[in-house]
Design an enzyme around this catalytic site. Structure first.
Site, PDB file in Angstrom:
ATOM      1  N   HIS A 174       0.804  -1.368  -0.013  1.00 13.30           N
ATOM      2  CA  HIS A 174      -0.007   0.182  -0.038  1.00 13.30           C
ATOM      3  C   HIS A 174       0.914   1.282  -0.039  1.00 13.30           C
ATOM      4  CE1 HIS A 174      -3.487   2.616   0.602  1.00 13.30           C
ATOM      5  NE2 HIS A 174      -4.105   1.492   0.885  1.00 13.30           N
TER       6      HIS A 174
ATOM      7  N   HIS B 193      -2.552  -6.317 -14.683  1.00 12.96           N
ATOM      8  CA  HIS B 193      -4.039  -5.606 -14.681  1.00 12.96           C
ATOM      9  C   HIS B 193      -4.004  -4.938 -16.142  1.00 12.96           C
ATOM     10  CE1 HIS B 193      -7.172  -3.081 -14.304  1.00 12.96           C
ATOM     11  NE2 HIS B 193      -6.485  -2.036 -14.141  1.00 12.96           N
TER      12      HIS B 193
ATOM     13  N   HIS C 184      -7.649  -5.147 -25.226  1.00 11.09           N
ATOM     14  CA  HIS C 184      -8.154  -4.901 -26.754  1.00 11.09           C
ATOM     15  C   HIS C 184      -9.323  -5.405 -26.953  1.00 11.09           C
ATOM     16  CE1 HIS C 184      -8.155  -4.840 -30.823  1.00 11.09           C
ATOM     17  NE2 HIS C 184      -8.635  -6.004 -31.140  1.00 11.09           N
TER      18      HIS C 184
END
Length: 297
Positions: A158, A247, A276
Site C-alpha cells: 500500500h 492488470h 484490446h
C-alpha cells in the site's frame, strides 16, 4: 449508455450491476455444483457503486444464502480490489474451517460515465468497460483433488501514504460540477514504483536461491558503492513464474511493467489481448486474463 441522452439513473446502475453479478454467480454455481447455502464467506467488491442494501446483501437475498454467512462489501478500492478481496477471503478461510468463500468482483459503468469536457476525466469513458467475475475458494479437504489451483501467496503493498499515489486516480467534480474519475499522468510512474516494492516482498518467497543471492550482492554493493552501481539487479522472475496476469489498466501501464520486470511480449500477451477485447474491466480484469491463458494452454 447507448440511449440519448444516457440513462444515468440509480435504477439503471443497479440493473447493470445485478445483471453482471447474478449472471456470473449463476454460471459459477452451475459449473461447480455447489449449493449456495454451503457458502460460508462472501466478499463483493465494487469501487464506485455501493447502494443500500449493499451488493453483498443483494447476493444473499437473490441466492438465499444462510443467515450466518460472513458477508463483506468492499468499496472505493479501485482496480486492485479483486485481489484484495481474495486476500481477505484467504485470511478468513484460515480461521473458519471446512467452508466455501465466494468472491465477486465488478465495476459499474452506468453510474460513472462522465458527461463533461475535462480531458483527464474523459479518458475513463474510453478505457473502462462492463465486466465481472465470480471466484470460489474452498478449504474443504475433499475439494483438493477437483480444485483448479492452490492459492499459495498473496502479497499486498500500500503506497497510499505518498501523495502522488493517493491522487493518481481520483473521483470528483470538474469545474462545471459534473462528476467523473480523473486519471493522473503520474499513474504509470506510480504503478511501476508500487510493483517494484511489491515484487521485492514477493521475490524472497518464490525466487530460486541463485536469484536471491545476485539481488543481495547488488543490493549490498549499491549501499557501499553508490556512485559506481546505478541500479539494483532485477531478478529473472520467469524462473519462478510461468504466467503473468498484469492488470489491463491501459497500454502505458502494461508497457512500464513489461519493462520494469524484464518481460517478453509473450508474457504480457494476456494483458494486451484482454485490454484490446474487453477494455479495462477494473477489478475483474485479471480473471479475464487468466481465462485467456487457460484457453491458449
Amino acid at each position: 449508455l447507448l440511449q440519448v441522452p444516457p440513462r444515468k439513473t440509480f435504477a439503471a446502475a443497479r440493473e447493470e450491476t445485478e445483471q453482471v453479478i447474478i449472471g456470473a454467480l449463476e454460471n459459477l454455481f452451475k459449473n461447480t455444483n455447489v449449493n449456495p447455502k454451503d457458502i460460508g464467506i462472501l466478499v463483493v467488491n465494487s469501487s464506485m457503486f455501493n447502494p443500500t442494501p449493499s451488493l453483498s446483501a443483494m447476493v444473499v437475498n437473490t441466492f438465499k444464502l444462510r443467515s450466518n454467512v460472513r458477508s463483506f462489501n468492499l468499496g472505493g478500492m479501485g482496480c486492485s480490489a479483486g485481489v484484495i478481496a481474495i486476500d481477505l477471503a484467504k485470511d478468513l478461510l484460515h480461521v473458519h474451517k471446512n467452508t466455501y468463500a465466494l468472491v465477486v468482483s465488478t465495476e459499474n459503468i452506468t453510474y460513472n460515465i462522465y458527461a463533461g469536457d475535462n480531458r483527464s476525466m474523459m479518458v475513463s469513458n474510453c478505457l473502462f468497460r462492463v465486466g465481472g467475475a465470480a471466484i470460489l475458494l474452498s478449504n474443504k479437504p475433499r475439494d483438493r483433488r477437483r480444485s483448479k489451483y492452490e492459492l499459495v501467496h498473496t502479497v499486498r503493498t500500500h503506497t497510499g501514504a505518498d501523495d502522488k499515489s493517493f491522487r493518481c486516480v481520483q473521483q470528483g467534480d470538474d469545474e462545471n460540477g459534473k462528476t467523473g474519475v480523473s486519471l493522473s499522468k503520474d499513474i504509470t510512474d506510480v504503478a511501476g514504483r508500487t510493483v517494484k516494492k511489491n515484487i521485492a516482498t514477493l521475490g524472497p518467497l518464490i525466487l530460486p536461491l541463485s536469484e536471491k543471492l545476485l539481488f543481495f550482492v547488488t543490493f549490498m554493493g549499491k549501499k557501499l558503492f553508490k556512485d559506481k552501481i546505478k541500479h539494483y539487479y532485477v531478478p529473472d522472475f520467469k524462473l519462478a513464474i510461468d504466467h503473468f496476469c498484469i492488470h489491463a489498466g491501459g497500454k502505458a501501464v502494461i508497457d512500464v511493467l513489461e519493462k520494469n520486470l524484464g518481460l517478453a511480449p509473450i508474457d504480457v500477451e494476456a494483458s494486451r489481448s484482454t485490454l484490446h477485447r474487453f477494455g479495462n474491466t477494473s477489478s475483474s480484469s485479471i480473471w479475464y486474463e487468466l481465462a485467456y491463458i487457460e484457453a491458449k494452454g
